[in-house]
Design an enzyme around this catalytic site. Structure first.
Site, mmCIF file in Angstrom:
data_model
loop_
_atom_site.group_PDB
_atom_site.id
_atom_site.type_symbol
_atom_site.label_atom_id
_atom_site.label_comp_id
_atom_site.label_asym_id
_atom_site.label_seq_id
_atom_site.Cartn_x
_atom_site.Cartn_y
_atom_site.Cartn_z
ATOM 1 N NE ARG A 82 -4.275 -1.260 2.081
ATOM 2 C CZ ARG A 82 -5.327 -0.655 1.537
ATOM 3 N NH1 ARG A 82 -5.283 0.611 1.202
ATOM 4 N NH2 ARG A 82 -6.445 -1.322 1.319
ATOM 5 C CE LYS A 92 4.199 -18.281 19.971
ATOM 6 N NZ LYS A 92 4.906 -18.665 18.764
ATOM 7 C CG ASP A 147 -6.925 -1.196 -2.555
ATOM 8 O OD1 ASP A 147 -6.773 -2.314 -2.014
ATOM 9 O OD2 ASP A 147 -7.999 -0.582 -2.553
ATOM 10 C CE LYS A 171 0.484 -20.998 11.016
ATOM 11 N NZ LYS A 171 1.379 -20.129 11.767
ATOM 12 C CG HIS A 192 7.841 -21.875 8.165
ATOM 13 N ND1 HIS A 192 6.824 -21.499 8.996
ATOM 14 C CD2 HIS A 192 8.916 -22.063 8.967
ATOM 15 C CE1 HIS A 192 7.257 -21.449 10.240
ATOM 16 N NE2 HIS A 192 8.532 -21.782 10.257
ATOM 17 C CG HIS A 242 4.163 -25.084 11.878
ATOM 18 N ND1 HIS A 242 4.109 -24.760 10.549
ATOM 19 C CD2 HIS A 242 4.230 -23.897 12.537
ATOM 20 C CE1 HIS A 242 4.150 -23.450 10.412
ATOM 21 N NE2 HIS A 242 4.219 -22.901 11.605
ATOM 22 C CD GLU A 265 7.745 -20.722 18.738
ATOM 23 O OE1 GLU A 265 8.296 -19.942 17.959
ATOM 24 O OE2 GLU A 265 6.517 -20.778 18.890
ATOM 25 C CG ASP A 274 0.658 -19.522 15.842
ATOM 26 O OD1 ASP A 274 0.619 -19.011 14.705
ATOM 27 O OD2 ASP A 274 1.669 -19.472 16.577
ATOM 28 C CE LYS A 285 11.051 -25.097 10.780
ATOM 29 N NZ LYS A 285 11.906 -23.999 11.232
HETATM 30 C C1 BG6 Z 1 4.820 -19.580 12.859
HETATM 31 C C2 BG6 Z 1 3.961 -19.215 14.048
HETATM 32 O O1 BG6 Z 1 4.049 -20.230 11.884
HETATM 33 O O2 BG6 Z 1 5.875 -20.431 13.273
HETATM 34 C C3 BG6 Z 1 4.801 -18.567 15.130
HETATM 35 O O3 BG6 Z 1 2.938 -18.314 13.631
HETATM 36 C C4 BG6 Z 1 6.002 -19.418 15.486
HETATM 37 O O4 BG6 Z 1 4.015 -18.322 16.298
HETATM 38 C C5 BG6 Z 1 6.765 -19.843 14.216
HETATM 39 O O5 BG6 Z 1 6.841 -18.677 16.326
HETATM 40 C C6 BG6 Z 1 7.833 -20.864 14.565
HETATM 41 O O6 BG6 Z 1 8.617 -21.109 13.418
HETATM 42 P P1 BG6 Z 1 10.098 -21.675 13.551
HETATM 43 O O7 BG6 Z 1 10.531 -21.951 12.151
HETATM 44 O O8 BG6 Z 1 10.900 -20.598 14.217
HETATM 45 O O9 BG6 Z 1 10.015 -22.900 14.402
#
Ligand code: BG6
Length: 486
Positions: free
Chosen positions: A42, A329, A86, A139, A169, A231, A207, A226, A173
């Protein structure tokens, strides 16, 4: 392909992950010839301003990896362009189509998913969803099955399923792909990969970071949506799936869907027995005092920042083998690993004193902080002890240890693999619609059972491995989480 368009090209994901990934691909000579990279967002800014921002985002990371090269940057810079748009307006997207020229375009939506439906509709009207074009979706797509379908229906009106690349993602890995190589590139593991030899599986994604400024997003999602919906269930699928007939996208994804279909639904009656919800309160992580989630959020909240679940896969291979998953977390360490715990020997011929005990074999697939796959086996302790003494040996099965003296390959950002694959049209490492639906269905079952059973998150001190109930989840079955000490 002629162009990669990054919607949200000035945002956090683009600057932290996507553009650095593109730089590294450029550095390694892996970007397609003639590819243009167009940031679209934007804010009204010039190409020069955008390029300067990209350089600031990329240079530090590249230098930290000893991979900064003026030549590679010059090549990337020459590809870069910027357009203020936009993205929800077809009119505003037309100049973008002109910029792309006549070739095909891959559009990466690195924007809030609440905009996906409107953006794809505008893209279609602007000619950015032609049969040879592709779209990459980050996501979370939706926050439950219903909202996922609403967004995905709009996507399906504009693009065919083979043009849609839903990113998780974790699938980019290196160790995750290595798991596929390990399982299906060797004969020795597969005969053991079932309920005859495996006692249980643990998947941990720990984490140390807190939620911090991300709370407006996180508070709506929580750890279940999340991390676990995507994942962790993806990791579970790769461990549990049957051997696909080849690495074709549909062959692999068919097998993953079968696993998701076999997941036993969590019912309200047993939700307390098979799930644990937690939320961190203030404590200390890596030597630093940190705030609790409610304090960061500025109000009380029922969102879980920790979840542990026992999943059962109701099929022949896995009947009776629990899969324990936990993520949170503000845990003591950043650690992502899959533990395949084999059964103990049926009868021990060794003395049961502390050093002589036979411990069951275990495979640890470590994604973070190190990338490694190791197998724990029992060994004779060298020496002339009267009674044979056993010791555990961790055998590393991965690259670093086996290439003595060689410099390990640079640790890649997961998005590098995924960007390359999306541009090449290979969707093996992307999530198909029915896969995402099945994952949402199971996760919706958990959140509904929480709601019906009035299950609130239990507090845990930041810097600990979640509420005690997470330990009980395993202890009740006579098992325990793997600790770093063994
Ligand atoms: C993301 C989540 O998809 O993955 C985050 O939204 C999380 O909350 C992250 O911290 C963790 O990714 P990685 O690759 O650091 O394990």
């Amino acid at each position: 392909m002629t162009a990669l368009v990054l919607f949200g090209g000035g945002g956090d994901l683009a600057m932290r992950m996507l553009l650095p990934s593109l730089y590294f691909l450029e550095h390694d000579g892996l970007l397609p010839d003639g590819l243009k990279i167009i940031g679209a967002a934007r804010s009204e800014e010039t190409r020069e301003e955008y390029v300067a921002k990209v350089r600031a985002a990329v240079e530090g990371k590249a230098k930290a990896d000893d991979a900064w090269s003026a030549d590679a940057w010059a090549k990337l810079e020459a590809r870069l362009d910027y357009l203020a748009v936009d993205a929800t307006s077809a009119e505003s997207l037309k100049p973008l189509r002109d910029k792309v020229g006549s070739g095909s375009v891959t559009s990466f939506l690195a924007v809030s998913p609440s905009l996906y439906a409107r953006i794809v509709t505008a893209m279609r009207a602007a000619g950015l969803a032609e049969p040879e074009d592709r779209v990459v979706l980050e996501k979370p797509v939706g926050r439950d099955l219903e909202s996922f379908r609403a967004i995905d229906d709009a996507v399906a009106d504009a693009f065919g399923e083979h043009q849609v690349f839903r990113i998780d993602h974790y699938l980019g890995k290196e160790t995750v792909q290595n798991l596929i190589a390990l399982r299906f590139g060797n004969t020795i593991f597969e005969p053991l990969w079932n309920n005859l030899s495996i006692d249980h599986v643990q998947i941990t994604v720990g984490e140390t970071v807190g939620v911090g400024d991300r709370w407006p997003y996180y508070d709506e999602y929580g750890a279940l949506r999340d991390m676990l919906q995507n994942h962790m269930l993806q990791l579970l699928c790769l461990v549990a799936m049957e051997p696909p007939s080849d690495l074709d996208p549909d062959s692999v994804r068919n097998e993953k869907v079968k696993v998701l279909r076999s997941l036993r639904p969590v019912t309200t009656d047993e939700v307390d027995r098979v799930t644990v919800r937690g939320q961190y309160v203030s404590g200390s992580v890596e030597g630093q005092r940190v705030k609790g989630y409610d304090e960061e959020r500025g109000a009380d909240s029922d969102t879980e920042t920790f979840v542990a679940i026992r999943a059962d896969i109701d099929n022949w291979r896995w009947a009776g083998v629990p899969f324990f998953m936990r993520t949170g977390k503000r845990l003591p360490e950043k650690r992502t690993e899959i533990v395949i715990q084999f059964k103990p020997v049926p009868h021990s011929i060794f003395d049961r004193d502390s050093r002589g005990e036979v411990r069951a074999n275990r495979m640890v697939i470590e994604l973070q902080p190190e990338e490694d796959i190791s197998l724990t086996v029992m060994n004779k302790r060298p020496g002339l002890d009267q009674k044979m003494q056993l010791q555990r040996i961790d055998m590393s099965l991965s690259w670093g240890v086996n290439q003595k003296g060689a410099k390990p390959p640079r640790r890649r950002i997961a998005y590098e693999r995924l960007l390359l694959d999306a541009m090449a049209g290979d969707s093996t490492l992307f999530v198909r619609r029915d896969e995402a639906e099945k994952a949402w269905e199971w996760v919706d079952g958990v959140s509904e059972a929480w709601a019906e059973g009035k299950v609130k998150p239990m507090p845990y001190r930041a810097g600990t491995w979640g509420p005690n109930a997470a330990d009980l989840l395993l202890a009740r079955t006579g098992r325990e989480w793997k600790t770093n000490a063994g």
